[in-house]
Design a protein around this motif. Structure first.
Motif, PDB file in Angstrom:
ATOM      1  N   GLU A  77       0.829  -1.206   0.000  1.00 44.70           N
ATOM      2  CA  GLU A  77       0.000   0.000   0.000  1.00 44.70           C
ATOM      3  C   GLU A  77       0.866   1.260   0.000  1.00 44.70           C
ATOM      4  OE1 GLU A  77      -3.299   0.415  -0.308  1.00 44.70           O
ATOM      5  OE2 GLU A  77      -3.328  -1.724  -0.735  1.00 44.70           O
ATOM      6  N   MET A  78       1.970   1.234   0.768  1.00 46.07           N
ATOM      7  CA  MET A  78       2.877   2.383   0.776  1.00 46.07           C
ATOM      8  C   MET A  78       3.459   2.623  -0.605  1.00 46.07           C
ATOM      9  SD  MET A  78       5.110   2.692   4.265  1.00 46.07           S
ATOM     10  CE  MET A  78       5.625   0.984   4.370  1.00 46.07           C
ATOM     11  N   GLN A  79       3.849   1.531  -1.269  1.00 47.87           N
ATOM     12  CA  GLN A  79       4.439   1.673  -2.602  1.00 47.87           C
ATOM     13  C   GLN A  79       3.430   2.255  -3.590  1.00 47.87           C
ATOM     14  OE1 GLN A  79       6.405  -1.828  -4.052  1.00 47.87           O
ATOM     15  NE2 GLN A  79       6.787  -0.967  -6.067  1.00 47.87           N
ATOM     16  N   LYS A  80       2.200   1.736  -3.558  1.00 45.81           N
ATOM     17  CA  LYS A  80       1.161   2.247  -4.452  1.00 45.81           C
ATOM     18  C   LYS A  80       0.857   3.710  -4.155  1.00 45.81           C
ATOM     19  CE  LYS A  80      -1.071  -2.269  -5.009  1.00 45.81           C
ATOM     20  NZ  LYS A  80      -2.265  -3.077  -4.673  1.00 45.81           N
ATOM     21  N   TRP A  81       0.816   4.044  -2.858  1.00 46.37           N
ATOM     22  CA  TRP A  81       0.523   5.425  -2.458  1.00 46.37           C
ATOM     23  C   TRP A  81       1.629   6.359  -2.938  1.00 46.37           C
ATOM     24  CZ3 TRP A  81       2.788   9.099   0.797  1.00 46.37           C
ATOM     25  CH2 TRP A  81       1.964  10.164   1.176  1.00 46.37           C
ATOM     26  N   HIS A  82       2.884   5.932  -2.742  1.00 45.35           N
ATOM     27  CA  HIS A  82       4.010   6.765  -3.166  1.00 45.35           C
ATOM     28  C   HIS A  82       3.978   6.981  -4.672  1.00 45.35           C
ATOM     29  CE1 HIS A  82       8.145   7.866  -4.223  1.00 45.35           C
ATOM     30  NE2 HIS A  82       8.214   8.392  -3.007  1.00 45.35           N
ATOM     31  N   GLU A  83       3.725   5.926  -5.428  1.00 44.24           N
ATOM     32  CA  GLU A  83       3.672   6.044  -6.883  1.00 44.24           C
ATOM     33  C   GLU A  83       2.576   7.014  -7.311  1.00 44.24           C
ATOM     34  OE1 GLU A  83       3.112   2.105  -8.311  1.00 44.24           O
ATOM     35  OE2 GLU A  83       5.201   1.499  -8.014  1.00 44.24           O
ATOM     36  N   SER A  84       1.443   6.954  -6.608  1.00 43.71           N
ATOM     37  CA  SER A  84       0.320   7.826  -6.949  1.00 43.71           C
ATOM     38  C   SER A  84       0.631   9.290  -6.648  1.00 43.71           C
ATOM     39  CB  SER A  84      -0.928   7.383  -6.179  1.00 43.71           C
ATOM     40  OG  SER A  84      -2.000   8.284  -6.396  1.00 43.71           O
TER      41      SER A  84
END
Length: 259
Positions: free
Chosen positions: A179-186
């Motif tokens: 979730e952190m990775q997806k959030w950062h990418e977004s």
């Protein structure tokens, strides 16, 4: 006080921190590569251990580094790191703090040879990554811009995924790695770093109320201190240092610094 643990104790403690924060050995290696040059040096290791408040004696950290620096190149290879993390006894460290591997904390002592483990009796943070981070900042009366500085772990003026992962571990935020990775990418719009304007926009739009209520606290009214779970007072609006935010974050997570 730092513990005297030797090579194996240092390996077990580092592995426990990765296990608790749901980081694989490979992800842990990247997180400990503080200067992001693709390899973990002695300075990287020392800084990461200090940032994560692992409370290991420097002699033990040095023993860990020297044994893993198999080629005597001044760096720990990823293969040696991953092999050591796989063989380490992370579960022993976690169980000694009342936490079973793969489970949320159920209470116990904190601060002695800390692993970044949140050992409060409360429930895990709820809501999105934005809401969870926003709630921590709101509780500590930090502006989004002050929060940006605190989450910039390597202090290079921008927030990388590694900064986010290190900060989440440091402040004991139980956030899922994916979730952190997806959030950062977004928020970074597909780039390598989150710009401060995008961070501020995301924090200003966060819904922090549910997260705070799940911990039995509310955001402090302007000019008034935020309610704390212990005796210690939260940060003032002007407090921006990483050290102070770590202390307040531990109180936010119900950890007693005197234990």
């Amino acid at each position: 006080m730092p513990t005297t643990a030797g090579f194996q104790g240092a390996a077990d403690t580092i592995a426990a921190a990765l296990e608790y924060n749901k980081l694989s050995p490979s992800e842990g290696y990247d997180a400990f590569d503080v200067d992001e040059d693709g390899k973990v040096s002695w300075e990287d290791l020392k800084q990461a251990v200090e940032t994560l408040r692992l409370e290991l004696a420097e002699a033990d950290v040095q023993a860990f580094f020297e044994q893993l620096d198999e080629s005597k190149s001044g760096h720990i290879s990823k293969d040696a790191w991953q092999r050591t993390m796989r063989d380490a006894h992370a579960d022993t460290v976690l169980k000694s703090r009342g936490v079973a591997a793969g489970e949320e904390p159920v209470g116990g002592e904190a601060g002695s040879g800390g692993t970044g483990v949140n050992e409060s009796e409360g429930t895990a943070p709820v809501g999105s990554v934005s809401d969870t981070i926003g709630a921590l900042l709101a509780w500590n009366e930090l502006t989004p811009r002050a929060g940006y500085e605190a989450f910039d772990a390597d202090q290079d003026g921008k927030i990388s995924l590694k900064d986010l992962q290190v900060a989440a571990a440091t402040y004991s935020l139980t956030l899922d790695t994916d979730e952190m990775q997806k959030w950062h990418e977004s928020v970074a719009k597909g780039g390598a770093h989150i710009a401060i304007e995008d961070w501020v926009r995301e924090m200003e739009g966060a819904n922090t109320k549910q997260v705070l209520q799940s911990r039995g606290v509310e955001a402090a009214p302007a000019g008034e201190p935020a309610p704390a779970q212990g005796e210690a007072a939260p940060l003032s609006k002007d407090a921006k240092t990483v050290g102070d935010l770590i202390m307040a974050a531990l109180r936010y997570n119900g950890l007693d610094m005197e234990k």
